[in-house]
Design an enzyme around this catalytic site. Structure first.
Site, PDB file in Angstrom:
ATOM      1  N   ASP A   9      30.733  36.405  47.037  1.00 57.02           N
ATOM      2  CA  ASP A   9      31.938  36.022  46.187  1.00 57.02           C
ATOM      3  C   ASP A   9      31.564  34.853  45.515  1.00 57.02           C
ATOM      4  O   ASP A   9      30.690  34.149  46.065  1.00 57.02           O
ATOM      5  CB  ASP A   9      33.137  35.947  46.943  1.00 57.02           C
ATOM      6  CG  ASP A   9      34.392  35.522  46.175  1.00 57.02           C
ATOM      7  OD1 ASP A   9      34.680  36.335  45.159  1.00 57.02           O
ATOM      8  OD2 ASP A   9      34.965  34.497  46.512  1.00 57.02           O
ATOM      9  N   LEU A  10      32.136  34.301  44.377  1.00 53.63           N
ATOM     10  CA  LEU A  10      31.565  33.196  43.413  1.00 53.63           C
ATOM     11  C   LEU A  10      32.696  32.318  43.569  1.00 53.63           C
ATOM     12  O   LEU A  10      32.409  31.371  44.472  1.00 53.63           O
ATOM     13  CB  LEU A  10      31.849  33.800  42.031  1.00 53.63           C
ATOM     14  CG  LEU A  10      31.156  32.719  40.973  1.00 53.63           C
ATOM     15  CD1 LEU A  10      29.793  32.195  41.367  1.00 53.63           C
ATOM     16  CD2 LEU A  10      31.199  33.122  39.495  1.00 53.63           C
ATOM     17  N   ASP A  11      34.145  32.313  43.333  1.00 52.89           N
ATOM     18  CA  ASP A  11      34.787  31.204  43.501  1.00 52.89           C
ATOM     19  C   ASP A  11      35.361  30.909  44.804  1.00 52.89           C
ATOM     20  O   ASP A  11      35.945  32.043  45.486  1.00 52.89           O
ATOM     21  CB  ASP A  11      36.148  31.589  42.546  1.00 52.89           C
ATOM     22  CG  ASP A  11      37.204  30.625  42.648  1.00 52.89           C
ATOM     23  OD1 ASP A  11      36.959  29.309  42.780  1.00 52.89           O
ATOM     24  OD2 ASP A  11      38.541  30.728  42.337  1.00 52.89           O
ATOM     25  N   THR A  17      35.440  27.121  41.304  1.00 51.50           N
ATOM     26  CA  THR A  17      35.910  27.212  39.895  1.00 51.50           C
ATOM     27  C   THR A  17      37.451  27.166  39.939  1.00 51.50           C
ATOM     28  O   THR A  17      38.195  27.062  39.102  1.00 51.50           O
ATOM     29  CB  THR A  17      35.688  28.358  39.237  1.00 51.50           C
ATOM     30  OG1 THR A  17      35.498  29.319  40.286  1.00 51.50           O
ATOM     31  CG2 THR A  17      34.086  27.993  38.743  1.00 51.50           C
ATOM     32  N   LYS A  45      44.012  32.969  43.679  1.00 55.90           N
ATOM     33  CA  LYS A  45      42.556  32.696  44.228  1.00 55.90           C
ATOM     34  C   LYS A  45      41.922  34.306  44.478  1.00 55.90           C
ATOM     35  O   LYS A  45      42.710  35.116  45.446  1.00 55.90           O
ATOM     36  CB  LYS A  45      42.285  32.112  45.471  1.00 55.90           C
ATOM     37  CG  LYS A  45      42.424  30.411  45.011  1.00 55.90           C
ATOM     38  CD  LYS A  45      41.963  29.745  46.310  1.00 55.90           C
ATOM     39  CE  LYS A  45      41.985  28.224  45.608  1.00 55.90           C
ATOM     40  NZ  LYS A  45      41.846  27.206  46.727  1.00 55.90           N
ATOM     41  N   SER A 114      31.927  39.488  42.481  1.00 62.54           N
ATOM     42  CA  SER A 114      33.111  38.591  42.052  1.00 62.54           C
ATOM     43  C   SER A 114      34.005  39.214  41.079  1.00 62.54           C
ATOM     44  O   SER A 114      33.542  40.104  40.297  1.00 62.54           O
ATOM     45  CB  SER A 114      32.342  37.331  41.354  1.00 62.54           C
ATOM     46  OG  SER A 114      33.597  36.652  40.661  1.00 62.54           O
ATOM     47  N   ALA A 115      35.206  38.866  41.100  1.00 63.30           N
ATOM     48  CA  ALA A 115      36.281  39.202  39.822  1.00 63.30           C
ATOM     49  C   ALA A 115      36.118  38.643  38.618  1.00 63.30           C
ATOM     50  O   ALA A 115      36.702  39.322  37.711  1.00 63.30           O
ATOM     51  CB  ALA A 115      37.558  39.081  40.737  1.00 63.30           C
ATOM     52  N   LYS A 145      39.652  43.938  44.084  1.00 61.03           N
ATOM     53  CA  LYS A 145      39.694  43.607  45.523  1.00 61.03           C
ATOM     54  C   LYS A 145      41.512  43.527  45.792  1.00 61.03           C
ATOM     55  O   LYS A 145      42.137  43.128  45.096  1.00 61.03           O
ATOM     56  CB  LYS A 145      39.143  42.396  45.861  1.00 61.03           C
ATOM     57  CG  LYS A 145      37.537  42.292  45.483  1.00 61.03           C
ATOM     58  CD  LYS A 145      37.161  40.606  45.731  1.00 61.03           C
ATOM     59  CE  LYS A 145      35.817  40.468  45.142  1.00 61.03           C
ATOM     60  NZ  LYS A 145      35.367  39.122  45.330  1.00 61.03           N
ATOM     61  N   GLU A 169      33.264  35.985  51.749  1.00 58.63           N
ATOM     62  CA  GLU A 169      34.436  35.797  51.156  1.00 58.63           C
ATOM     63  C   GLU A 169      35.278  34.542  51.426  1.00 58.63           C
ATOM     64  O   GLU A 169      35.414  34.649  52.700  1.00 58.63           O
ATOM     65  CB  GLU A 169      35.169  37.076  51.359  1.00 58.63           C
ATOM     66  CG  GLU A 169      34.952  38.359  49.924  1.00 58.63           C
ATOM     67  CD  GLU A 169      35.930  37.575  48.678  1.00 58.63           C
ATOM     68  OE1 GLU A 169      36.662  36.670  48.725  1.00 58.63           O
ATOM     69  OE2 GLU A 169      35.556  38.380  47.780  1.00 58.63           O
ATOM     70  N   ASP A 170      36.107  34.223  50.313  1.00 59.38           N
ATOM     71  CA  ASP A 170      37.032  33.065  50.836  1.00 59.38           C
ATOM     72  C   ASP A 170      38.535  33.555  50.716  1.00 59.38           C
ATOM     73  O   ASP A 170      39.419  32.835  51.027  1.00 59.38           O
ATOM     74  CB  ASP A 170      36.718  31.925  50.016  1.00 59.38           C
ATOM     75  CG  ASP A 170      37.253  32.051  48.430  1.00 59.38           C
ATOM     76  OD1 ASP A 170      36.964  33.441  47.919  1.00 59.38           O
ATOM     77  OD2 ASP A 170      38.504  31.538  47.644  1.00 59.38           O
TER      78      ASP A 170
END
Ligand code: B16
Ligand code: MG
Length: 214
Positions: A9-11, A17, A45, A114-115, A145, A169-170
């Site tokens: 995942d990115l953020d 971010t 988030k 990522s979304a 997601k 994932e966070d």
């Protein structure tokens, strides 16, 4: 399980971010005449841009006609892009790039799941794009997601089966998406806020290959 690919995942996993999303949403809220707190921001988030707008409007007790929503989301996104355009390598979360190097050195593929529709700008600014064998983001998926689409597409683009992939994932919705896609999932964050993961780490500092052996 023999892990052949890691999906990130990115953020909240590679970079924070969320603080820039917060600044931009707060600016929109204040322009609309209400306050938007950091606690409210937690609800955004891992959530898509349009769903985030709905949550923001709910927080402010505002009702906006559907045909006005795109313009509001675009306004927020312009501010957000302004902020993330200034990002550089120093904002990569600690240990992430070292872990990428370890994975590459061991022929384990790397994908993004990522979304965000701004993921290319972010990865380019961080100088991380070349590590990725597949980049699946908000521009490529139709279901957010906890639907597993973003992760199943990432596995497919790496030519791997879901059972050969590990997701990082966070957000709880992302953990659920990974499980729904039949993948192992390593949560990044704290046990206070997350559940149903296979493993959990506070971050990537000091992390090695043994993390992805199950
Ligand atoms: P954009 P992730 C998510 O990133 C963010 O956590 C979430 O706050 C944001 O609304 C979403 O991306 C969409 O981002 O507005 O840039 O398309 O955690 O899925 O990497
Ligand atoms: Mg996230």
């Amino acid at each position: 399980m023999n892990c052949k690919g890691c999906i990130f995942d990115l953020d909240g996993v590679i970079v924070d971010t969320a603080k820039y999303h917060y600044l931009a949403w707060k600016r929109l809220a204040s322009e609309m005449g209400f306050d938007f707190t950091e606690k409210d921001n937690e609800r955004l988030k891992g959530v898509s841009r349009m769903r985030s707008l709905d949550i923001l409007l709910e927080v402010g007790g505002k009702t906006v006609p559907e045909d006005k929503k795109e313009a509001l989301a675009a306004k927020k996104n312009n501010w957000y892009v302004e902020y993330i355009s200034k990002m550089d390598k120093s904002e990569i979360l600690p240990g992430v790039e070292n872990f990428f190097k370890t994975l590459k050195a061991n022929n384990i593929k790397i994908a993004l799941g990522s979304a965000s529709k701004n993921s290319m700008l972010i990865l380019n600014n961080l100088g991380l794009t070349d590590y990725f064998d597949a980049i699946i983001d908000g521009n490529k998926v139709s279901k957010a997601k906890p639907d597993p689409e973003v992760f199943t597409l990432a596995a497919k683009e790496m030519n791997l089966s879901p059972s050969e992939c590990v997701v990082f994932e966070d957000a709880q919705a992302g953990i659920e998406a990974a499980k729904a896609g039949n993948m192992k999932v390593i949560a990044v964050g704290s046990e206070e806020n997350l559940k149903d993961f296979d493993k959990i780490i506070p971050g990537f500092e000091g992390v090695g290959l043994d993390l992805i052996s199950f």
